[in-house]
Design an enzyme around this catalytic site. Structure first.
Site, PDB file in Angstrom:
ATOM      1  N   GLU A 106       0.835  -1.212   0.000  1.00  0.00           N
ATOM      2  CA  GLU A 106       0.000   0.000   0.000  1.00  0.00           C
ATOM      3  C   GLU A 106       0.864   1.255   0.000  1.00  0.00           C
ATOM      4  O   GLU A 106       1.987   1.247   0.507  1.00  0.00           O
ATOM      5  CB  GLU A 106      -0.875   0.025   1.260  1.00  0.00           C
ATOM      6  CG  GLU A 106      -2.223  -0.651   1.092  1.00  0.00           C
ATOM      7  CD  GLU A 106      -3.227   0.223   0.332  1.00  0.00           C
ATOM      8  OE1 GLU A 106      -2.822   1.242  -0.267  1.00  0.00           O
ATOM      9  OE2 GLU A 106      -4.417  -0.117   0.338  1.00  0.00           O
ATOM     10  N   ASP A 107       0.311   2.336  -0.532  1.00  0.00           N
ATOM     11  CA  ASP A 107       1.015   3.618  -0.478  1.00  0.00           C
ATOM     12  C   ASP A 107       0.860   4.285   0.884  1.00  0.00           C
ATOM     13  O   ASP A 107       1.824   4.699   1.505  1.00  0.00           O
ATOM     14  CB  ASP A 107       0.523   4.553  -1.602  1.00  0.00           C
ATOM     15  CG  ASP A 107      -1.002   4.648  -1.680  1.00  0.00           C
ATOM     16  OD1 ASP A 107      -1.713   3.991  -0.885  1.00  0.00           O
ATOM     17  OD2 ASP A 107      -1.504   5.383  -2.558  1.00  0.00           O
ATOM     18  N   ASP A 110      -4.663   5.720   5.926  1.00  0.00           N
ATOM     19  CA  ASP A 110      -5.173   6.927   6.571  1.00  0.00           C
ATOM     20  C   ASP A 110      -6.258   6.489   7.562  1.00  0.00           C
ATOM     21  O   ASP A 110      -5.953   6.098   8.681  1.00  0.00           O
ATOM     22  CB  ASP A 110      -5.692   7.853   5.469  1.00  0.00           C
ATOM     23  CG  ASP A 110      -6.118   9.215   5.968  1.00  0.00           C
ATOM     24  OD1 ASP A 110      -5.780   9.571   7.101  1.00  0.00           O
ATOM     25  OD2 ASP A 110      -6.807   9.935   5.214  1.00  0.00           O
ATOM     26  N   PHE A 159      -2.026  16.265   4.301  1.00  0.00           N
ATOM     27  CA  PHE A 159      -2.274  15.689   2.982  1.00  0.00           C
ATOM     28  C   PHE A 159      -0.983  15.739   2.169  1.00  0.00           C
ATOM     29  O   PHE A 159      -0.438  16.807   1.926  1.00  0.00           O
ATOM     30  CB  PHE A 159      -3.400  16.433   2.267  1.00  0.00           C
ATOM     31  CG  PHE A 159      -3.816  15.747   1.004  1.00  0.00           C
ATOM     32  CD1 PHE A 159      -4.638  14.630   1.045  1.00  0.00           C
ATOM     33  CD2 PHE A 159      -3.365  16.194  -0.230  1.00  0.00           C
ATOM     34  CE1 PHE A 159      -5.004  13.965  -0.116  1.00  0.00           C
ATOM     35  CE2 PHE A 159      -3.727  15.542  -1.401  1.00  0.00           C
ATOM     36  CZ  PHE A 159      -4.545  14.425  -1.344  1.00  0.00           C
ATOM     37  N   ARG A 172       1.903  12.617  -8.939  1.00  0.00           N
ATOM     38  CA  ARG A 172       2.360  11.249  -8.659  1.00  0.00           C
ATOM     39  C   ARG A 172       3.818  11.048  -9.052  1.00  0.00           C
ATOM     40  O   ARG A 172       4.503  10.185  -8.525  1.00  0.00           O
ATOM     41  CB  ARG A 172       1.520  10.226  -9.447  1.00  0.00           C
ATOM     42  CG  ARG A 172       0.060  10.158  -9.057  1.00  0.00           C
ATOM     43  CD  ARG A 172      -0.576   8.940  -9.714  1.00  0.00           C
ATOM     44  NE  ARG A 172      -2.030   8.964  -9.695  1.00  0.00           N
ATOM     45  CZ  ARG A 172      -2.785   8.548  -8.678  1.00  0.00           C
ATOM     46  NH1 ARG A 172      -2.220   8.100  -7.586  1.00  0.00           N
ATOM     47  NH2 ARG A 172      -4.100   8.593  -8.755  1.00  0.00           N
TER      48      ARG A 172
HETATM   49  P1  5GP Z   1      -7.987   5.250   3.875  1.00  0.00           P
HETATM   50  O1  5GP Z   1      -9.080   4.367   3.383  1.00  0.00           O
HETATM   51  O2  5GP Z   1      -6.952   4.542   4.715  1.00  0.00           O
HETATM   52  O3  5GP Z   1      -8.525   6.458   4.593  1.00  0.00           O
HETATM   53  O4  5GP Z   1      -7.309   5.899   2.617  1.00  0.00           O
HETATM   54  C1  5GP Z   1      -6.481   5.229   1.785  1.00  0.00           C
HETATM   55  C2  5GP Z   1      -6.360   5.946   0.468  1.00  0.00           C
HETATM   56  O5  5GP Z   1      -6.694   7.341   0.578  1.00  0.00           O
HETATM   57  C3  5GP Z   1      -4.935   5.906  -0.012  1.00  0.00           C
HETATM   58  O6  5GP Z   1      -4.658   4.729  -0.746  1.00  0.00           O
HETATM   59  C4  5GP Z   1      -4.842   7.171  -0.829  1.00  0.00           C
HETATM   60  O7  5GP Z   1      -5.331   6.935  -2.125  1.00  0.00           O
HETATM   61  C5  5GP Z   1      -5.782   8.131  -0.135  1.00  0.00           C
HETATM   62  N1  5GP Z   1      -5.073   9.020   0.806  1.00  0.00           N
HETATM   63  C6  5GP Z   1      -5.121   9.013   2.150  1.00  0.00           C
HETATM   64  N2  5GP Z   1      -4.339   9.951   2.672  1.00  0.00           N
HETATM   65  C7  5GP Z   1      -3.764  10.589   1.617  1.00  0.00           C
HETATM   66  C8  5GP Z   1      -2.811  11.672   1.501  1.00  0.00           C
HETATM   67  O8  5GP Z   1      -2.293  12.264   2.460  1.00  0.00           O
HETATM   68  N3  5GP Z   1      -2.462  12.029   0.233  1.00  0.00           N
HETATM   69  C9  5GP Z   1      -2.975  11.417  -0.868  1.00  0.00           C
HETATM   70  N4  5GP Z   1      -2.549  11.856  -2.043  1.00  0.00           N
HETATM   71  N5  5GP Z   1      -3.857  10.409  -0.799  1.00  0.00           N
HETATM   72  C10 5GP Z   1      -4.243   9.993   0.437  1.00  0.00           C
END
Ligand code: 5GP
Length: 187
Positions: A106-107, A110, A159, A172
């Site tokens: 995963e990247d 959050d 963010f 990206r």
């Molecule tokens: P989660 O479901 O854990 O809240 O979010 C996961 C996805 O939200 C990540 O794979 C990414 O696509 C997006 N995301 C969450 N935080 C960030 C952030 O700080 N920057 C960006 N560009 N995308 C985020």
């Protein structure tokens, strides 16, 4: 999606993780994963599009035979910076992971909602094991508790863009992870 940026670097207020730190961390993760999975049937499953650079670098830092697969999900649309909790599978696995050791790459984690959904989905495919490797972890906003096995960096609740992460599909291709200037997404 907004206007395309005219100068990528000028829109970044602060570089959080530079190229060198990311490179060193990816090599370290690769060594740990290589040691932990020695002699096993490893499949790296990455989630497009944000994990693409991380996946490409991590797979080359792992010195074991392995296979890769790619999924694409969308957790929220367009230029929003908040997670809705709605997950849609846009691209599914192309091969079975039945009986294999799957490592989800995963990247960023959050709220954890996207990952929570993916974990339940992948567990249903009967892998021998299922672990998680994320480059970035933002624990401040976590809504679901998820045990993460490999974490690159724990970052504050900001963010971020770059090294795969986007804002409105841009940024990206930055080689570093940085914080966008607030005026970029408030306009
Ligand atoms: P989660 O479901 O854990 O809240 O979010 C996961 C996805 O939200 C990540 O794979 C990414 O696509 C997006 N995301 C969450 N935080 C960030 C952030 O700080 N920057 C960006 N560009 N995308 C985020």
């Amino acid at each position: 999606m907004g206007r395309p940026p005219t100068n990528l670097h000028a829109d970044v207020a602060e570089v959080l993780l530079d190229e060198e730190r990311i490179r060193a961390k990816v090599l370290e993760l690769g060594e740990r994963i290589s040691a932990d999975y020695a002699g096993r049937e490893l499949t790296l499953v990455s989630v497009l599009k944000g994990s693409l650079p991380f996946m490409a670098d991590l797979m080359r830092a792992i010195h074991l035979p392995l296979t890769i697969d790619l999924m694409e999900v969308s957790s929220y649309g367009g230029a929003a910076t908040e997670t809705s909790g709605l997950v849609r599978i846009i691209k599914d696995l192309s091969a079975s992971i039945d009986g294999r050791d799957a490592l989800l790459v995963e990247d960023i984690i959050d709220t954890g909602l996207t990952l929570n959904y993916l974990l339940r989905y992948l567990r249903g495919k009967n892998p021998a094991s299922l672990r998680i490797c994320t480059l970035l972890d933002k624990p401040a906003r976590r809504l679901v508790e998820i045990p993460v096995d490999y974490v690159g960096f724990t970052i504050p609740d900001q963010f971020v863009v770059g090294y795969g992460l986007d804002y409105g599909e841009h940024y990206r291709n930055l080689r570093y992870v940085g914080v966008l200037r607030p005026e970029v997404y408030s306009t």
